[in-house]
Design a protein around this motif. Structure first.
Motif, PDB file in Angstrom:
ATOM      1  N   GLU A 143       0.827  -1.203   0.000  1.00 51.25           N
ATOM      2  CA  GLU A 143       0.000   0.000   0.000  1.00 51.25           C
ATOM      3  C   GLU A 143       0.863   1.256   0.000  1.00 51.25           C
ATOM      4  OE1 GLU A 143      -2.964   2.578  -0.260  1.00 51.25           O
ATOM      5  OE2 GLU A 143      -3.179   0.396  -0.460  1.00 51.25           O
ATOM      6  N   GLU A 144       1.972   1.232   0.716  1.00 52.80           N
ATOM      7  CA  GLU A 144       2.891   2.372   0.709  1.00 52.80           C
ATOM      8  C   GLU A 144       3.452   2.614  -0.687  1.00 52.80           C
ATOM      9  OE1 GLU A 144       5.753   1.274   3.615  1.00 52.80           O
ATOM     10  OE2 GLU A 144       4.569   2.012   5.324  1.00 52.80           O
ATOM     11  N   LEU A 145       3.769   1.553  -1.401  1.00 50.01           N
ATOM     12  CA  LEU A 145       4.285   1.686  -2.759  1.00 50.01           C
ATOM     13  C   LEU A 145       3.215   2.219  -3.711  1.00 50.01           C
ATOM     14  CD1 LEU A 145       6.344  -1.625  -2.892  1.00 50.01           C
ATOM     15  CD2 LEU A 145       7.268   0.695  -2.842  1.00 50.01           C
ATOM     16  N   ILE A 146       1.972   1.780  -3.520  1.00 45.55           N
ATOM     17  CA  ILE A 146       0.878   2.332  -4.323  1.00 45.55           C
ATOM     18  C   ILE A 146       0.731   3.824  -4.038  1.00 45.55           C
ATOM     19  CG2 ILE A 146      -1.619   2.282  -4.691  1.00 45.55           C
ATOM     20  CD1 ILE A 146      -1.553  -0.708  -4.194  1.00 45.55           C
ATOM     21  N   TYR A 147       0.904   4.203  -2.783  1.00 47.27           N
ATOM     22  CA  TYR A 147       0.845   5.627  -2.422  1.00 47.27           C
ATOM     23  C   TYR A 147       1.960   6.406  -3.124  1.00 47.27           C
ATOM     24  CZ  TYR A 147       1.098   9.883   0.346  1.00 47.27           C
ATOM     25  OH  TYR A 147       1.151  11.193   0.744  1.00 47.27           O
ATOM     26  N   ASP A 148       3.152   5.818  -3.237  1.00 44.58           N
ATOM     27  CA  ASP A 148       4.245   6.475  -3.960  1.00 44.58           C
ATOM     28  C   ASP A 148       3.878   6.686  -5.431  1.00 44.58           C
ATOM     29  OD1 ASP A 148       5.807   6.590  -1.707  1.00 44.58           O
ATOM     30  OD2 ASP A 148       6.930   4.761  -2.148  1.00 44.58           O
ATOM     31  N   ILE A 149       3.236   5.700  -6.029  1.00 46.87           N
ATOM     32  CA  ILE A 149       2.801   5.848  -7.423  1.00 46.87           C
ATOM     33  C   ILE A 149       1.759   6.963  -7.525  1.00 46.87           C
ATOM     34  CG2 ILE A 149       1.664   4.702  -9.356  1.00 46.87           C
ATOM     35  CD1 ILE A 149       2.834   2.058  -8.348  1.00 46.87           C
ATOM     36  N   GLU A 150       0.827   7.003  -6.587  1.00 43.48           N
ATOM     37  CA  GLU A 150      -0.183   8.071  -6.568  1.00 43.48           C
ATOM     38  C   GLU A 150       0.468   9.437  -6.412  1.00 43.48           C
ATOM     39  OE1 GLU A 150      -4.421   6.580  -4.870  1.00 43.48           O
ATOM     40  OE2 GLU A 150      -2.787   6.644  -3.415  1.00 43.48           O
ATOM     41  N   THR A 151       1.496   9.510  -5.573  1.00 39.98           N
ATOM     42  CA  THR A 151       2.195  10.777  -5.371  1.00 39.98           C
ATOM     43  C   THR A 151       2.830  11.262  -6.664  1.00 39.98           C
ATOM     44  OG1 THR A 151       2.644  10.215  -3.054  1.00 39.98           O
ATOM     45  CG2 THR A 151       4.000  11.936  -4.047  1.00 39.98           C
ATOM     46  N   THR A 152       3.448  10.350  -7.397  1.00 37.38           N
ATOM     47  CA  THR A 152       4.043  10.715  -8.680  1.00 37.38           C
ATOM     48  C   THR A 152       2.992  11.241  -9.645  1.00 37.38           C
ATOM     49  OG1 THR A 152       5.818   9.086  -8.446  1.00 37.38           O
ATOM     50  CG2 THR A 152       5.301   9.834 -10.672  1.00 37.38           C
ATOM     51  N   ILE A 153       1.862  10.559  -9.713  1.00 37.05           N
ATOM     52  CA  ILE A 153       0.780  11.006 -10.592  1.00 37.05           C
ATOM     53  C   ILE A 153       0.297  12.396 -10.174  1.00 37.05           C
ATOM     54  CG2 ILE A 153      -1.586  10.516 -11.332  1.00 37.05           C
ATOM     55  CD1 ILE A 153      -0.926   7.529 -10.992  1.00 37.05           C
ATOM     56  N   GLY A 154       0.193  12.620  -8.863  1.00 38.79           N
ATOM     57  CA  GLY A 154      -0.245  13.922  -8.373  1.00 38.79           C
ATOM     58  C   GLY A 154       0.738  15.032  -8.702  1.00 38.79           C
ATOM     59  N   ILE A 155       2.038  14.748  -8.570  1.00 41.30           N
ATOM     60  CA  ILE A 155       3.053  15.753  -8.902  1.00 41.30           C
ATOM     61  C   ILE A 155       2.991  16.101 -10.384  1.00 41.30           C
ATOM     62  CG2 ILE A 155       5.544  16.133  -9.104  1.00 41.30           C
ATOM     63  CD1 ILE A 155       5.880  14.554  -6.504  1.00 41.30           C
ATOM     64  N   CYS A 156       2.878  15.093 -11.235  1.00 39.16           N
ATOM     65  CA  CYS A 156       2.787  15.349 -12.677  1.00 39.16           C
ATOM     66  C   CYS A 156       1.563  16.189 -13.014  1.00 39.16           C
ATOM     67  CB  CYS A 156       2.753  14.023 -13.440  1.00 39.16           C
ATOM     68  SG  CYS A 156       4.308  13.100 -13.405  1.00 39.16           S
ATOM     69  N   ALA A 157       0.451  15.896 -12.349  1.00 34.43           N
ATOM     70  CA  ALA A 157      -0.771  16.662 -12.599  1.00 34.43           C
ATOM     71  C   ALA A 157      -0.610  18.107 -12.130  1.00 34.43           C
ATOM     72  CB  ALA A 157      -1.950  16.002 -11.903  1.00 34.43           C
ATOM     73  N   ARG A 158       0.021  18.294 -10.973  1.00 38.54           N
ATOM     74  CA  ARG A 158       0.193  19.656 -10.449  1.00 38.54           C
ATOM     75  C   ARG A 158       1.104  20.482 -11.333  1.00 38.54           C
ATOM     76  NH1 ARG A 158       4.050  21.317  -7.166  1.00 38.54           N
ATOM     77  NH2 ARG A 158       4.532  19.217  -6.419  1.00 38.54           N
ATOM     78  N   VAL A 159       2.194  19.901 -11.793  1.00 39.46           N
ATOM     79  CA  VAL A 159       3.097  20.622 -12.699  1.00 39.46           C
ATOM     80  C   VAL A 159       2.392  20.969 -14.006  1.00 39.46           C
ATOM     81  CG1 VAL A 159       5.205  20.391 -14.067  1.00 39.46           C
ATOM     82  CG2 VAL A 159       5.194  19.646 -11.686  1.00 39.46           C
ATOM     83  N   PHE A 160       1.521  20.069 -14.448  1.00 38.34           N
ATOM     84  CA  PHE A 160       0.814  20.270 -15.716  1.00 38.34           C
ATOM     85  C   PHE A 160      -0.188  21.418 -15.649  1.00 38.34           C
ATOM     86  CE2 PHE A 160      -2.614  19.321 -18.727  1.00 38.34           C
ATOM     87  CZ  PHE A 160      -1.883  19.174 -19.904  1.00 38.34           C
ATOM     88  N   VAL A 161      -0.907  21.524 -14.534  1.00 42.75           N
ATOM     89  CA  VAL A 161      -2.008  22.496 -14.452  1.00 42.75           C
ATOM     90  C   VAL A 161      -1.615  23.796 -13.759  1.00 42.75           C
ATOM     91  CG1 VAL A 161      -3.698  20.639 -14.433  1.00 42.75           C
ATOM     92  CG2 VAL A 161      -2.881  21.557 -12.254  1.00 42.75           C
ATOM     93  N   SER A 162      -0.402  23.911 -13.245  1.00 39.38           N
ATOM     94  CA  SER A 162      -0.016  25.132 -12.528  1.00 39.38           C
ATOM     95  C   SER A 162       1.296  25.688 -13.069  1.00 39.38           C
ATOM     96  CB  SER A 162       0.111  24.839 -11.023  1.00 39.38           C
ATOM     97  OG  SER A 162       1.070  23.806 -10.794  1.00 39.38           O
ATOM     98  N   PRO A 163       1.258  26.332 -14.238  1.00 41.52           N
ATOM     99  CA  PRO A 163       2.470  26.930 -14.788  1.00 41.52           C
ATOM    100  C   PRO A 163       2.858  28.197 -14.018  1.00 41.52           C
ATOM    101  CG  PRO A 163       0.591  27.505 -16.133  1.00 41.52           C
ATOM    102  CD  PRO A 163       0.087  26.539 -15.087  1.00 41.52           C
ATOM    103  N   VAL A 164       3.986  28.770 -14.400  1.00 43.70           N
ATOM    104  CA  VAL A 164       4.376  30.063 -13.836  1.00 43.70           C
ATOM    105  C   VAL A 164       3.276  31.068 -14.166  1.00 43.70           C
ATOM    106  CG1 VAL A 164       6.071  31.919 -13.923  1.00 43.70           C
ATOM    107  CG2 VAL A 164       6.829  29.536 -14.038  1.00 43.70           C
ATOM    108  N   PRO A 165       2.853  31.904 -13.210  1.00 48.33           N
ATOM    109  CA  PRO A 165       1.747  32.831 -13.470  1.00 48.33           C
ATOM    110  C   PRO A 165       1.945  33.638 -14.760  1.00 48.33           C
ATOM    111  CG  PRO A 165       2.352  32.903 -11.159  1.00 48.33           C
ATOM    112  CD  PRO A 165       3.360  32.027 -11.839  1.00 48.33           C
ATOM    113  N   PRO A 166       0.952  33.641 -15.641  1.00 50.73           N
ATOM    114  CA  PRO A 166       1.086  34.371 -16.917  1.00 50.73           C
ATOM    115  C   PRO A 166       1.392  35.851 -16.737  1.00 50.73           C
ATOM    116  CG  PRO A 166      -0.834  32.929 -16.957  1.00 50.73           C
ATOM    117  CD  PRO A 166      -0.328  32.936 -15.542  1.00 50.73           C
ATOM    118  N   THR A 167       0.874  36.460 -15.669  1.00 48.71           N
ATOM    119  CA  THR A 167       1.138  37.883 -15.432  1.00 48.71           C
ATOM    120  C   THR A 167       2.626  38.138 -15.255  1.00 48.71           C
ATOM    121  OG1 THR A 167      -1.024  38.114 -14.366  1.00 48.71           O
ATOM    122  CG2 THR A 167       0.600  39.845 -13.953  1.00 48.71           C
ATOM    123  N   TYR A 168       3.289  37.237 -14.525  1.00 48.91           N
ATOM    124  CA  TYR A 168       4.746  37.373 -14.327  1.00 48.91           C
ATOM    125  C   TYR A 168       5.476  37.241 -15.650  1.00 48.91           C
ATOM    126  CZ  TYR A 168       9.358  36.648 -12.244  1.00 48.91           C
ATOM    127  OH  TYR A 168      10.680  36.763 -11.906  1.00 48.91           O
TER     128      TYR A 168
END
Length: 254
Positions: A143-168
């Motif tokens: 279960e801990e290893l599955i959580y690590d896989i979930e964490t990776t998926i979450g990081i990839c999703a966060r990087v994908f949907v949260s770029p550097v602010p366009p205003t900057y």
């Protein structure tokens, strides 16, 4: 005298511009490094989870165990197809799960992103093995290893949907453009001849615009990271774990 003051004023503006470019580029590099580290965790988690499945669960239910292994081998390719533009993993799903029509339909019709659906399915399949004599500590580790896989998926999703602010980004580009437009006049005001001033301004523009463009490119790391090689590496490691543990089971003990 006024030309000299103008050049000095422009010189004061130069430091904030360079700072803005540095912060933007460093932030983009952090995003790329974070994504790359997450894939390293994914590779380790899939390899270890495959090994634990083959050692502890294969003898109880080979079919479910090998189905879990198929999902683990596919998770990297699924992430690659999800976060790279103009890529589709439908053909791979149809090939990999050719003899599992229910699994194929599950992935193709999943209401969530396929990597999330894969983790959900793996967890469910492991729950079917809870009645075996597998030690609870091993099930907890899985279960801990599955959580690590979930964490990776979450990081990839966060990087994908949260770029550097366009205003900057827009503000940096506008200030940089203004600086490059005024730089030749400032150089000429300090006594530099016209041709050297123009050449110097062109070279400075090339360097600064290049840094700004690098920041824009690496802000979205999925097109720059070797995701094909990383996905292939995960698949290869999973396959090696299966072969190694299967051959080990056939070894005669002294």
């Amino acid at each position: 005298m006024s030309s000299t003051k103008f050049a000095m004023t422009l010189g004061f503006i130069q430091a904030p511009i360079l700072l803005m470019l540095t912060l933007k580029t460093n932030r983009a590099l952090d995003r790329m490094l974070e994504t790359r580290k997450a894939w390293g965790v994914l590779s380790k988690a899939t390899r270890t989870l495959t090994n634990l499945n083959m050692v502890y669960l294969f003898k109880y239910d080979p079919e479910i165990t090998l189905l879990i292994v198929r999902y683990l081998a596919f998770v990297g390719w699924s992430l690659k197809a999800t976060y790279r533009k103009d890529e589709d993993d439908t053909e791979m799903i149809q090939t990999l799960f050719k003899h599992y029509p229910d699994e194929k339909e599950y992935l193709l019709s999943s209401p969530t992103k396929k990597p999330v659906a894969i983790v959900t399915r793996i967890r469910y399949l492991l729950s079917l093995m809870s009645g075996s004599s597998t030690p609870p500590t091993i099930l907890l580790r899985m279960e801990e290893l599955i959580y690590d896989i979930e964490t990776t998926i979450g990081i990839c999703a966060r990087v994908f949907v949260s770029p550097v602010p366009p205003t900057y980004t827009r503000h940096t580009s506008r200030v940089l453009l203004l600086y490059m437009f005024l730089l030749p006049a400032a150089l000429i005001g300090t006594g530099v001849a016209l041709v050297p001033a123009v050449l110097t301004a062109c070279f400075a523009s090339y360097v600064l615009v290049g840094i700004d463009e690098i920041g824009v490119e690496i802000e979205y790391p999925y097109n720059l990271l070797p995701m094909f090689s990383m996905s292939k590496g995960i698949q290869t490691e999973v396959s090696k774990q299966v072969d190694m543990n299967y051959n080990m089971a056939k070894m005669r003990l002294p």
